[in-house]
Write a protein that holds these residues in place. Structure first.
Motif, mmCIF file in Angstrom:
data_model
loop_
_atom_site.group_PDB
_atom_site.id
_atom_site.type_symbol
_atom_site.label_atom_id
_atom_site.label_comp_id
_atom_site.label_asym_id
_atom_site.label_seq_id
_atom_site.Cartn_x
_atom_site.Cartn_y
_atom_site.Cartn_z
ATOM 1 N N HIS A 105 154.277 34.662 19.188
ATOM 2 C CA HIS A 105 154.241 35.033 17.558
ATOM 3 C C HIS A 105 154.439 33.705 16.624
ATOM 4 O O HIS A 105 155.531 33.199 16.590
ATOM 5 C CB HIS A 105 155.606 35.573 17.498
ATOM 6 N N HIS A 152 152.296 32.419 13.317
ATOM 7 C CA HIS A 152 151.296 32.617 12.300
ATOM 8 C C HIS A 152 150.663 31.326 11.994
ATOM 9 O O HIS A 152 151.046 30.192 11.697
ATOM 10 C CB HIS A 152 152.037 33.081 10.842
ATOM 11 N N HIS A 201 155.228 43.789 13.330
ATOM 12 C CA HIS A 201 156.414 43.249 12.770
ATOM 13 C C HIS A 201 157.483 44.689 12.425
ATOM 14 O O HIS A 201 156.926 45.321 11.341
ATOM 15 C CB HIS A 201 156.365 42.580 11.474
HETATM 16 ZN ZN LIG Z 1 156.025 37.033 12.058
#
Ligand SMILES: [Zn+2]
Length: 392
Positions: free
Chosen positions: A26, A28, A239
């Protein structure tokens, strides 16, 4: 409760035994660029100003100076907890998005980030991001943008042996516009079709729903829009259960996690912090083998869950397939899973066994082929001198 201090960039490792390789699920992509990469790209494009996502000038920050970029985000990260924090968080993505200005930038930055993560001990790293976000600076079809992101992943593996995957994401609050609106306002359907087109059984491409707020755009609203991805076998992570606070987690109840699993077919959950409020939801997640991507530093910085109360230890005790990730390292601090573990292991009382378990859980729930999963497990076992493989 007093908030914990921002972890040091490179805390000393305390665990005994050989260094434990990590696996990150995880992260970004644009918020995983280092200040050095941001500065290099800013110099390439002659950028001299920093603006927020909505275009406000941020005075006193030199985007071509890594130290200045780092100071900027040190300040940002201290002011995220509390009212309006998530909006300020989203605004802070303005800088990394502004330096990614071409298809070539995207492919190169994905490649560089995966290689850098591998050098920091990550056996496998999954990046995620929204093609529509990058399209704000790059005049290209989202199909070309998505292909460049995946190409960066492929090159990192073939040229450097750095294992990774790309997870195409969309923002829940921009997900469900009317069919007459442009695709950027109805991203769920568009990104589901993009992922379905790029995903291959021998090279998975994932799908993620991010964005804010969870309670206005719950998972069940996206069941139909995400169907093309589900039917194409695209692995989904959602999410969910992030944006609530204890004890009630009203803004992101565990029911959202249940919906993400049962209605959307999510194989992993981003954060899932509110699972601590429901034994039934945890049982479902455990029985289905759903991965839980825990990001304790992020949850603490954004004011959702104080670090020392994070339920990660409980998830591990109960046998959930929990792993640990940075989420947005440019904003929050520790740039690697190893440094994140070093920052949280004290407050959460996580030992070496937990460190091993987190990595094995990540291997078990990675969006990879079974061949790659076996390779990762073998590399992991060789590094830690263990014989037991990652369990699915
Ligand atoms: Zn996130």
């Amino acid at each position: 409760m007093a908030r914990t201090e921002r972890p040091a960039e490179r805390p000393a490792r305390a665990a005994a035994g050989p260094a434990v390789p990590t696996v990150e699920l995880h992260r970004h992509f644009e918020a995983g660029l280092t200040p050095e990469t941001v500065a290099r790209l800013a110099a390439r494009h002659g950028l001299v100003q920093v603006r927020t996502r909505s275009g406000q000038l941020v005075p006193g920050v030199d985007p071509q100076d890594p130290a200045s970029v780092r100071r900027y985000y040190d300040g940002v990260s201290r002011g995220l907890a509390g009212p309006g924090g998530f909006d300020r968080f989203v605004e802070a993505f303005g800088l990394p998005l502004s330096v990614l200005r071409s298809i070539e930038d995207l492919e190169e930055a994905v490649f560089d980030e995966l290689v850098a993560c591998a050098a920091a001990g990550s056996l496998h790293t999954e990046l995620r991001g929204s093609p529509f976000s990058y399209q704000e600076q790059i005049r290209a079809p989202v199909e070309d943008i998505a292909a460049a992101l995946v190409q960066g992943v492929d090159r990192a593996w073939t040229e450097r042996g750095a294992s990774g995957a790309f997870i195409l994401a969309f923002s829940r609050h921009k997900g469900l516009g009317h069919p007459a609106e442009p695709p950027a306002r109805r991203q769920a359907d568009a990104v589901a079709r993009l992922a379905a087109g790029l995903h291959r059984a021998d090279r998975p491409v994932g799908l993620d729903m991010a964005g804010y707020p969870e309670d206005a755009f719950p998972p069940r609203a996206f069941e139909r829009a995400l169907r093309p991805a589900r039917e194409a076998g695209v692995p989904l992570t959602i999410h969910a259960g992030e944006q609530g606070v204890p004890p009630g987690f009203e803004s992101a109840p565990p029911a959202f996690v249940v919906d993400a699993v049962e209605r959307l077919g999510a194989r992993r959950i981003g954060h899932g912090t509110s699972l601590c409020a429901s034994a039934a939801a945890r049982a479902l997640v455990r029985e289905r083998g759903v991965g839980v991507e825990c990001c304790p530093v992020s949850n603490d910085r954004l004011g959702f869950m104080p670090l020392d109360r994070h339920p990660l230890p409980r998830f591990l005790e109960e046998g959930l397939l929990a792993s640990i990730s940075t989420d947005d390292p440019l904003l929050f601090g520790p740039f690697s899973v190893a440094d994140t573990f070093a920052a949280v292991s004290g407050p959460l009382r996580l030992d070496r066994e937990a460190e091993l378990r987190l990595a094995r859980n990540a291997i078990a729930t990675a969006f990879v082929t079974e061949d790659r999963r076996a390779q990762l497990a073998a590399r992991f076992d060789a590094a830690v001198g263990a014989s037991s493989g990652a369990k699915r």
